[in-house]
Motif scaffolding. Sequence first.
Motif, PDB file in Angstrom:
ATOM      1  N   ALA A 127       0.825  -1.200   0.000  1.00 45.54           N
ATOM      2  CA  ALA A 127       0.000   0.000   0.000  1.00 45.54           C
ATOM      3  C   ALA A 127       0.860   1.250   0.000  1.00 45.54           C
ATOM      4  CB  ALA A 127      -0.925   0.008   1.209  1.00 45.54           C
ATOM      5  N   GLN A 128       0.640   2.082  -0.995  1.00 47.06           N
ATOM      6  CA  GLN A 128       1.235   3.415  -1.061  1.00 47.06           C
ATOM      7  C   GLN A 128       0.281   4.372  -0.359  1.00 47.06           C
ATOM      8  OE1 GLN A 128       1.892   4.809  -5.133  1.00 47.06           O
ATOM      9  NE2 GLN A 128       1.136   6.831  -4.559  1.00 47.06           N
ATOM     10  N   VAL A 129       0.758   5.096   0.655  1.00 47.61           N
ATOM     11  CA  VAL A 129      -0.118   5.988   1.415  1.00 47.61           C
ATOM     12  C   VAL A 129       0.450   7.399   1.452  1.00 47.61           C
ATOM     13  CG1 VAL A 129      -0.980   4.106   2.849  1.00 47.61           C
ATOM     14  CG2 VAL A 129       0.974   5.449   3.634  1.00 47.61           C
ATOM     15  N   ARG A 130      -0.434   8.377   1.629  1.00 46.28           N
ATOM     16  CA  ARG A 130       0.020   9.751   1.764  1.00 46.28           C
ATOM     17  C   ARG A 130       0.653   9.978   3.129  1.00 46.28           C
ATOM     18  NH1 ARG A 130      -4.222  14.580   1.862  1.00 46.28           N
ATOM     19  NH2 ARG A 130      -4.241  13.964   4.042  1.00 46.28           N
ATOM     20  N   ASP A 131       0.047   9.356   4.166  1.00 46.23           N
ATOM     21  CA  ASP A 131       0.543   9.539   5.530  1.00 46.23           C
ATOM     22  C   ASP A 131       0.550   8.217   6.271  1.00 46.23           C
ATOM     23  OD1 ASP A 131       0.701  12.506   5.585  1.00 46.23           O
ATOM     24  OD2 ASP A 131      -1.474  12.357   5.320  1.00 46.23           O
ATOM     25  N   VAL A 132       1.614   7.983   7.030  1.00 44.44           N
ATOM     26  CA  VAL A 132       1.655   6.876   7.990  1.00 44.44           C
ATOM     27  C   VAL A 132       1.398   7.481   9.360  1.00 44.44           C
ATOM     28  CG1 VAL A 132       3.037   5.043   9.009  1.00 44.44           C
ATOM     29  CG2 VAL A 132       3.292   5.564   6.577  1.00 44.44           C
ATOM     30  N   VAL A 133       0.336   7.000  10.020  1.00 45.87           N
ATOM     31  CA  VAL A 133      -0.063   7.585  11.295  1.00 45.87           C
ATOM     32  C   VAL A 133       0.185   6.595  12.429  1.00 45.87           C
ATOM     33  CG1 VAL A 133      -1.802   9.006  10.165  1.00 45.87           C
ATOM     34  CG2 VAL A 133      -2.457   6.787  11.106  1.00 45.87           C
ATOM     35  N   ALA A 134       0.184   7.091  13.634  1.00 48.81           N
ATOM     36  CA  ALA A 134       0.408   6.254  14.807  1.00 48.81           C
ATOM     37  C   ALA A 134      -0.794   5.343  15.053  1.00 48.81           C
ATOM     38  CB  ALA A 134       0.673   7.129  16.029  1.00 48.81           C
ATOM     39  N   LEU A 135      -0.531   4.206  15.692  1.00 49.52           N
ATOM     40  CA  LEU A 135      -1.626   3.313  16.053  1.00 49.52           C
ATOM     41  C   LEU A 135      -2.640   4.070  16.902  1.00 49.52           C
ATOM     42  CD1 LEU A 135       0.208  -0.012  17.013  1.00 49.52           C
ATOM     43  CD2 LEU A 135      -1.018   0.509  14.906  1.00 49.52           C
TER      44      LEU A 135
END
Length: 221
Positions: free
Chosen positions: A190-198
């Motif tokens: 998966a290409q994502v704009r943002d990786v966020v915290a759990l």
Amino acid sequence: MIDKTFESLERAVADIHDGATVMIGGFGNAGMPSALIDALIAQGARELTIVNNNAGNGDTGLAALLKAKRVRKIICSFPRQADSQHFDALYRAGEIELELTPQGNLAERIRAAGAGIGGFFTPTGYGTLLAEGKETRLIDGRHYVLESPIHADFALIKALRGDRWGNLVYRKTARNFGPIMAMAAKVAIAQVRDVVALGELDPEAIVTPGIFVQRVVKEAA
């Protein structure tokens, strides 16, 4: 600790091998993982079988992969349009194989693979060239064609945000084929704009649970 994030697009696609079947999300340009496709072109894998809704637009994304002559076969529902010149040229030259699948059948064949279904009967395509060589059956007075699931070695999809467990949310129509392709592939990237915290993703908004995603990589800024 489960951490499915990759530090680079290049590393995320590094093990896609020659002859692999690769699903690529997107409905035209909406939701197409162009950064992952560019990384795949640079990686060099050849003789690929691509599963996508169409056969590329213009000169970027999937069209660029076709232009580089890395694709042996494409399974899609809409191969020709005004700016699909690279597919058109390859097909007319006999340099690419096409498996034409109506869009509803395409979506259901992908979904069937992810759901572990061995096949399904559909009326779409009965009595046409698309039904040649396939089992047909009369059910309650209506003719149906048996369609098989489409499995893939890899799926390249685009989401809006993801976390390190691989949970994904999408932006509007960019969602399209991504969720079912993630389910149907051995390795979903998966290409994502943002990786966020759990915990930052609302559980009620998560469309693709992390169990179906093996790799998450952030787009270049």
